[in-house]
Design a protein around this motif. Structure first.
Motif, PDB file in Angstrom:
ATOM      1  N   SER A 213       0.848  -1.190   0.000  1.00  0.00           N
ATOM      2  CA  SER A 213       0.000   0.000   0.000  1.00  0.00           C
ATOM      3  C   SER A 213       0.891   1.250   0.000  1.00  0.00           C
ATOM      4  O   SER A 213       2.021   1.188   0.461  1.00  0.00           O
ATOM      5  CB  SER A 213      -0.892  -0.045   1.244  1.00  0.00           C
ATOM      6  OG  SER A 213      -1.346   1.230   1.554  1.00  0.00           O
ATOM      7  N   PRO A 214       0.415   2.377  -0.533  1.00  0.00           N
ATOM      8  CA  PRO A 214       1.244   3.599  -0.522  1.00  0.00           C
ATOM      9  C   PRO A 214       1.653   4.016   0.889  1.00  0.00           C
ATOM     10  O   PRO A 214       2.641   4.725   1.063  1.00  0.00           O
ATOM     11  CB  PRO A 214       0.334   4.660  -1.130  1.00  0.00           C
ATOM     12  CG  PRO A 214      -0.668   3.908  -1.914  1.00  0.00           C
ATOM     13  CD  PRO A 214      -0.860   2.601  -1.216  1.00  0.00           C
ATOM     14  N   SER A 215       0.898   3.581   1.909  1.00  0.00           N
ATOM     15  CA  SER A 215       1.298   3.959   3.256  1.00  0.00           C
ATOM     16  C   SER A 215       2.356   3.004   3.807  1.00  0.00           C
ATOM     17  O   SER A 215       2.935   3.257   4.855  1.00  0.00           O
ATOM     18  CB  SER A 215       0.090   4.016   4.185  1.00  0.00           C
ATOM     19  OG  SER A 215      -0.551   2.785   4.226  1.00  0.00           O
ATOM     20  N   ASN A 216       2.617   1.911   3.111  1.00  0.00           N
ATOM     21  CA  ASN A 216       3.748   1.045   3.492  1.00  0.00           C
ATOM     22  C   ASN A 216       5.018   1.659   2.913  1.00  0.00           C
ATOM     23  O   ASN A 216       5.576   1.140   1.958  1.00  0.00           O
ATOM     24  CB  ASN A 216       3.610  -0.369   2.915  1.00  0.00           C
ATOM     25  CG  ASN A 216       2.440  -1.112   3.490  1.00  0.00           C
ATOM     26  OD1 ASN A 216       1.665  -1.704   2.762  1.00  0.00           O
ATOM     27  ND2 ASN A 216       2.296  -1.073   4.792  1.00  0.00           N
ATOM     28  N   ASN A 217       5.494   2.738   3.500  1.00  0.00           N
ATOM     29  CA  ASN A 217       6.674   3.372   2.909  1.00  0.00           C
ATOM     30  C   ASN A 217       7.968   2.752   3.412  1.00  0.00           C
ATOM     31  O   ASN A 217       8.749   2.226   2.646  1.00  0.00           O
ATOM     32  CB  ASN A 217       6.648   4.882   3.119  1.00  0.00           C
ATOM     33  CG  ASN A 217       6.197   5.259   4.521  1.00  0.00           C
ATOM     34  OD1 ASN A 217       6.452   4.532   5.482  1.00  0.00           O
ATOM     35  ND2 ASN A 217       5.535   6.383   4.634  1.00  0.00           N
ATOM     36  N   GLN A 218       8.164   2.793   4.734  1.00  0.00           N
ATOM     37  CA  GLN A 218       9.412   2.266   5.285  1.00  0.00           C
ATOM     38  C   GLN A 218       9.580   0.786   4.958  1.00  0.00           C
ATOM     39  O   GLN A 218      10.665   0.330   4.631  1.00  0.00           O
ATOM     40  CB  GLN A 218       9.442   2.457   6.802  1.00  0.00           C
ATOM     41  CG  GLN A 218      10.769   2.035   7.417  1.00  0.00           C
ATOM     42  CD  GLN A 218      10.749   2.071   8.935  1.00  0.00           C
ATOM     43  OE1 GLN A 218       9.821   2.574   9.544  1.00  0.00           O
ATOM     44  NE2 GLN A 218      11.779   1.541   9.541  1.00  0.00           N
ATOM     45  N   ASP A 219       8.497   0.035   5.031  1.00  0.00           N
ATOM     46  CA  ASP A 219       8.578  -1.402   4.766  1.00  0.00           C
ATOM     47  C   ASP A 219       8.269  -1.717   3.305  1.00  0.00           C
ATOM     48  O   ASP A 219       8.017  -2.864   2.965  1.00  0.00           O
ATOM     49  CB  ASP A 219       7.633  -2.170   5.698  1.00  0.00           C
ATOM     50  CG  ASP A 219       6.251  -1.563   5.734  1.00  0.00           C
ATOM     51  OD1 ASP A 219       6.103  -0.401   5.325  1.00  0.00           O
ATOM     52  OD2 ASP A 219       5.302  -2.234   6.168  1.00  0.00           O
ATOM     53  N   GLY A 220       8.259  -0.729   2.434  1.00  0.00           N
ATOM     54  CA  GLY A 220       7.913  -1.011   1.045  1.00  0.00           C
ATOM     55  C   GLY A 220       8.672  -0.167   0.057  1.00  0.00           C
ATOM     56  O   GLY A 220       9.878  -0.329  -0.124  1.00  0.00           O
ATOM     57  N   MET A 284       4.115 -12.670  -2.120  1.00  0.00           N
ATOM     58  CA  MET A 284       5.246 -11.995  -1.482  1.00  0.00           C
ATOM     59  C   MET A 284       4.792 -10.698  -0.829  1.00  0.00           C
ATOM     60  O   MET A 284       3.905 -10.011  -1.337  1.00  0.00           O
ATOM     61  CB  MET A 284       6.323 -11.664  -2.533  1.00  0.00           C
ATOM     62  CG  MET A 284       7.025 -12.871  -3.124  1.00  0.00           C
ATOM     63  SD  MET A 284       8.303 -12.385  -4.285  1.00  0.00           S
ATOM     64  CE  MET A 284       7.347 -12.004  -5.744  1.00  0.00           C
ATOM     65  N   ILE A 285       5.419 -10.379   0.289  1.00  0.00           N
ATOM     66  CA  ILE A 285       5.290  -9.037   0.857  1.00  0.00           C
ATOM     67  C   ILE A 285       6.663  -8.618   1.391  1.00  0.00           C
ATOM     68  O   ILE A 285       7.517  -9.468   1.649  1.00  0.00           O
ATOM     69  CB  ILE A 285       4.266  -8.934   2.021  1.00  0.00           C
ATOM     70  CG1 ILE A 285       4.582  -9.957   3.123  1.00  0.00           C
ATOM     71  CG2 ILE A 285       2.849  -9.103   1.542  1.00  0.00           C
ATOM     72  CD1 ILE A 285       3.829  -9.693   4.414  1.00  0.00           C
ATOM     73  N   THR A 286       6.852  -7.311   1.535  1.00  0.00           N
ATOM     74  CA  THR A 286       8.044  -6.833   2.217  1.00  0.00           C
ATOM     75  C   THR A 286       7.586  -6.374   3.592  1.00  0.00           C
ATOM     76  O   THR A 286       6.551  -5.735   3.712  1.00  0.00           O
ATOM     77  CB  THR A 286       8.662  -5.641   1.460  1.00  0.00           C
ATOM     78  OG1 THR A 286       7.618  -4.764   1.068  1.00  0.00           O
ATOM     79  CG2 THR A 286       9.405  -6.114   0.237  1.00  0.00           C
ATOM     80  N   GLN A 287       8.363  -6.744   4.615  1.00  0.00           N
ATOM     81  CA  GLN A 287       7.891  -6.415   5.952  1.00  0.00           C
ATOM     82  C   GLN A 287       9.062  -6.153   6.895  1.00  0.00           C
ATOM     83  O   GLN A 287      10.148  -6.690   6.712  1.00  0.00           O
ATOM     84  CB  GLN A 287       6.993  -7.546   6.454  1.00  0.00           C
ATOM     85  CG  GLN A 287       6.116  -7.220   7.634  1.00  0.00           C
ATOM     86  CD  GLN A 287       5.394  -5.887   7.546  1.00  0.00           C
ATOM     87  OE1 GLN A 287       5.951  -4.853   7.921  1.00  0.00           O
ATOM     88  NE2 GLN A 287       4.154  -5.875   7.079  1.00  0.00           N
ATOM     89  N   GLY A 288       8.824  -5.287   7.877  1.00  0.00           N
ATOM     90  CA  GLY A 288       9.875  -4.883   8.802  1.00  0.00           C
ATOM     91  C   GLY A 288      10.100  -5.880   9.918  1.00  0.00           C
ATOM     92  O   GLY A 288       9.230  -6.694  10.232  1.00  0.00           O
ATOM     93  N   SER A 289      11.277  -5.802  10.548  1.00  0.00           N
ATOM     94  CA  SER A 289      11.622  -6.763  11.592  1.00  0.00           C
ATOM     95  C   SER A 289      10.722  -6.619  12.820  1.00  0.00           C
ATOM     96  O   SER A 289      10.633  -7.521  13.619  1.00  0.00           O
ATOM     97  CB  SER A 289      13.084  -6.582  12.000  1.00  0.00           C
ATOM     98  OG  SER A 289      13.345  -5.234  12.316  1.00  0.00           O
ATOM     99  N   TRP A 290      10.022  -5.473  12.915  1.00  0.00           N
ATOM    100  CA  TRP A 290       9.136  -5.307  14.075  1.00  0.00           C
ATOM    101  C   TRP A 290       7.867  -6.151  13.973  1.00  0.00           C
ATOM    102  O   TRP A 290       7.133  -6.279  14.930  1.00  0.00           O
ATOM    103  CB  TRP A 290       8.773  -3.837  14.249  1.00  0.00           C
ATOM    104  CG  TRP A 290       8.015  -3.267  13.087  1.00  0.00           C
ATOM    105  CD1 TRP A 290       6.671  -3.342  12.898  1.00  0.00           C
ATOM    106  CD2 TRP A 290       8.538  -2.560  11.973  1.00  0.00           C
ATOM    107  NE1 TRP A 290       6.335  -2.721  11.720  1.00  0.00           N
ATOM    108  CE2 TRP A 290       7.453  -2.243  11.132  1.00  0.00           C
ATOM    109  CE3 TRP A 290       9.827  -2.171  11.584  1.00  0.00           C
ATOM    110  CZ2 TRP A 290       7.612  -1.543   9.929  1.00  0.00           C
ATOM    111  CZ3 TRP A 290       9.983  -1.486  10.396  1.00  0.00           C
ATOM    112  CH2 TRP A 290       8.892  -1.178   9.585  1.00  0.00           C
TER     113      TRP A 290
END
Lengths: 441, 299
Positions: A213-220, A284-290
């Motif tokens: 999503s466009p709001s997934n900036n840091q993790d995307g 697939m998704i990109t996701q943060g370690s948190w």
């Protein structure tokens, strides 16, 4: 007559309920928050501190049990009691701002790069500079310089780094097997990624390659922008990076994937990428370690998925992860500055940082304390998150990050939906973002 | 002598009256009137965080307001919402009220059931509806799929997301309106209906010739409060729509923008200007309604 009594009783009841409803709306709105916000689970924070107990405010329930352990050890050593209060991300900053305006901030709390500026500017935080200098436990040069700098305002240090986070690629092994594809590895480029997306997308709409999503900036998409040689904001934080060739290229790249290999945009905003991944709709998704606690404890993910490093860019050769780190800060007007500092000092010491990693809470910021973190969930290749630390880019921020980040998310919707092309939207963003940045002083 | 006593008595009455009014008046002053003026005052400032460092900027916030297309879109959205919510919530509530005013078995149970949405917390209601509307796993789309229809993006399609939101609004407020109407219906003397029956008027005729005119004071009250309520819509939109929802631009209300600017982006000056605009709009509409009501009752 009877009817009137009935009506009166009902109205009285409804008024009572609508009063309590205010509380209700505050606690459950966390559900509507976007996935960029770090883990958001509702948890009451009714235990008020009494007497000499320090209040410690955090926003992530997933970290509460581990941090409680560490803080208990601190209490055993020093005799200073401390109590953790969890407030979900969306309400955390409203709570903190109200506390700051009313002079009742928690004693010790988490700080974030999006918000540090105004708290430091209006002197809401305890100046830690001298205390750090005279401390033999906290050594600022053991922390990543970027993170230390976030919490440094006009030469004064207002927080001690707590952790860092990186981004990695989650993939569904079963779907890769079905499509006859090799699992993602170090050799993958973003073009390989796109080709895989094409093969993993089924024409009947039952399965898609990727979701973001466009709001997934840091993790995307921030990661792709920097990998392709672009930037979000200039080094001196005065100019937008959306007129850079690399940035436009990355936005075009994502726009194309969004059009062809992602679920319909409307679906994405209704359901969110992580939930789609956990229910087997996207490969697939990109996701943060948190997000580990969420993903690693999900049964479907446990059975079908694994983690790999993010792809690199073929032209620049860079494999970039955006990273960020929280800081431990204290209130300027805390009744007990020495106790608050002792707690922060302990939390920033090598001993506590090592524990934080060993317990699998988060990747600690202290140099050389992270190797045990990967053992927290042995069935996943968590090493990928540590491997991403070779080329890190600090999460873009300025004095009013939230304002332009919201603007970016809103404008980019048009690229995702295909309503407008990347070049036009990027030009529009550049103009507006530069205007917002000029207003910052 | 007698006369003086009466004046004294009236003075006593007067004082007692004010004494009883005092809690409400104080509450209104502290919680409503004073904040209104503070908000108006604040709308002339570029505000710093934590109420510190405010800079007087004159009409700059209002200049920005009038040239901001999203504000006018939000005002339009707010009206769109009100135009659906108000008539439907009143018509449905009136229908239920008339039906439940008859002597039918278990009518208290029905009355309670219709009133229940009003008792539940709005945030909880919004969460449940959000799941009903979910395009992937929602019950509504599941039912549509069962009978062979395609899934619909209830709350993310810009052309009808505001209708979906309004449906939730109608659903939550029908019970409250119904109770007000029921109270109004009790006031109508039964003789009117008896006379009408003797004259041979059927149920429809009775409804339009007796019920509706006699109910007009209640109707006026419900309409005015509902219009004001609908123009202040916020919680359902805030709870049900994501920040990057493609339909948000065509659905967000003025209060939503006020919240966004004031509390998310901490630009309280601009937020105040938005809310002053809303106040002006609501006052104008209510004034028109009161004027029309007066004219109607004089005629």
């Amino acid at each position: 007559m009877k009817m009137k009594k009935f009506a009166a009783a009902l109205m009285g009841l409804s008024m009572a309920v609508s009063l309590t409803a205010c509380g209700g709306s505050a606690s459950s709105s966390s559900e509507s928050s976007s996935e960029t916000s770090k883990a958001e689970t509702t948890q009451g924070s009714s235990t008020a501190a009494t007497g000499d107990t320090l209040t410690v405010a955090i926003w992530d329930t997933n970290q509460e049990p581990g941090l409680t352990k560490i803080i208990n050890e601190f209490t055993q050593k020093t005799g200073i009691k401390a109590q953790i209060q969890v407030t979900p991300w969306d309400q955390y900053w409203t709570m903190l701002e109200a506390g700051a305006s009313g002079g009742s901030l928690p004693d010790v709390f988490w700080m974030h790069s999006n918000e540090i500026n105004k708290y430091a500017k209006y002197e809401m935080l305890l100046d830690l500079t001298d205390r750090i200098k005279s401390s033999d436990k906290v050594e600022m040069d053991k922390f990543p310089e970027d993170i230390v700098n976030i919490y440094n305002y006009n030469g004064k240090q207002y927080a001690v780094p707590k952790d860092i986070d990186t981004i990695a690629l989650w993939y569904n092994k079963k779907m890769f097997d079905e499509a006859g594809l090799k699992y993602p590895d170090e050799s993958w480029t973003w073009d390989d990624f796109k080709n895989a997306c094409a093969k993993l997308t089924k024409p009947d709409g039952s399965q898609y390659g990727y979701a973001l999503s466009p709001s997934n900036n840091q993790d995307g998409w921030y990661n792709m922008v920097y990998a392709m040689g672009g930037e979000i904001i200039s080094e001196d934080k005065k100019a937008s990076g959306f007129d850079k060739e690399g940035t436009i290229k990355a936005i075009e790249f994502i726009g194309d994937i969004a059009k062809k290999y992602m679920p319909k945009y409307e679906t994405l905003t209704d359901t969110g990428a992580t939930v789609l991944f956990e229910s087997g709709k996207v490969a697939m998704i990109t996701q943060g370690s948190w997000m580990l606690a969420e993903l690693c404890n999900n049964d479907y993910v446990k059975a079908n998925a694994d983690v790999a490093v993010l792809p690199k860019d073929a032209t620049t050769g860079r494999r970039v992860s955006i990273y960020n780190g929280l800081g431990w800060a204290a209130a300027a007007n805390t009744k007990n500055p020495d106790a608050a500092w002792q707690l922060i000092e302990y939390l920033g010491s090598k001993e506590a940082q090592q524990k934080q990693s060993d317990l699998g809470i988060v990747i600690s910021a202290y140099e050389g304390t992270t190797e045990n973190w990967v053992k927290a969930y042995p069935s996943f290749n968590l090493k990928a998150y540590l491997d991403m630390m070779k080329d890190l880019q600090i999460r873009p921020y300025s004095k009013s990050t939230v304002v332009w980040e919201n603007m970016l998310s809103e404008k980019l919707v048009k690229v995702w939906t295909g309503e407008s092309d990347a070049k036009t939207v990027c030009a529009d963003i550049t103009k507006e973002m530069n205007a917002l940045l000029a207003e910052e002083e | 002598m007698k006369r003086r006593e009466r004046i004294k008595f009236n003075l006593k009455d007067f004082l007692w009256g004010w004494l009883f009014l005092l809690p409400t008046v104080v509450g209104l002053l502290i919680l409503n009137i004073i904040p209104i003026f503070q908000t108006i005052y604040q709308s002339f400032f570029k505000t710093g965080a934590f109420g510190k460092g405010n800079i007087f900027v004159g009409l700059q916030n209002y200049k920005k307001l009038f040239s901001d297309a999203s504000i006018w879109q939000a005002l339009f959205n707010t009206f769109k919402y009100a135009i659906i919510e108000v008539p439907f919530s009143i018509a449905i509530a009136l229908l239920f009220a008339v039906l439940l005013n008859k002597k039918i078995r278990g009518r208290t149970v029905y009355r309670t059931i219709y009133f229940l949405p009003m008792v539940a917390a709005p945030a909880a209601i919004a969460m449940v509806w959000r799941w009903l509307y979910n395009s992937e796993f929602g019950l509504l789309n599941h039912l549509r799929n069962l009978i062979g229809l395609k899934s619909v993006d209830w709350i993310s399609n810009p052309s009808f997301a505001f209708v979906s939101i309004a449906i939730v609004g109608i659903w939550s407020v029908v019970g409250y309106n119904m109770v007000l109407f029921l109270a109004g219906l009790q006031e109508i003397p039964h003789d009117y209906y008896e006379a009408a029956e003797i004259d041979g008027a059927n149920a429809f005729r009775q409804f339009f010739a007796i019920t509706l005119p006699c109910l007009s004071p209640t109707m006026f009250f419900v309409t005015v409060t509902r219009v004001i309520g609908a123009l202040q819509v916020f919680d359902v939109i805030y709870m049900m729509m994501d920040k990057v929802n493609p339909a948000l631009y065509k659905t967000q209300s003025l209060v939503y923008l006020f919240y966004k600017y004031s509390f998310v982006e901490s630009n309280k000056g601009y937020g105040s200007a938005i809310v002053v605009l809303l106040l002006a709009v609501i006052m104008a509409i209510t004034a028109v309604q009161v004027y029309l009501q007066k004219k109607w009752s004089d005629a």
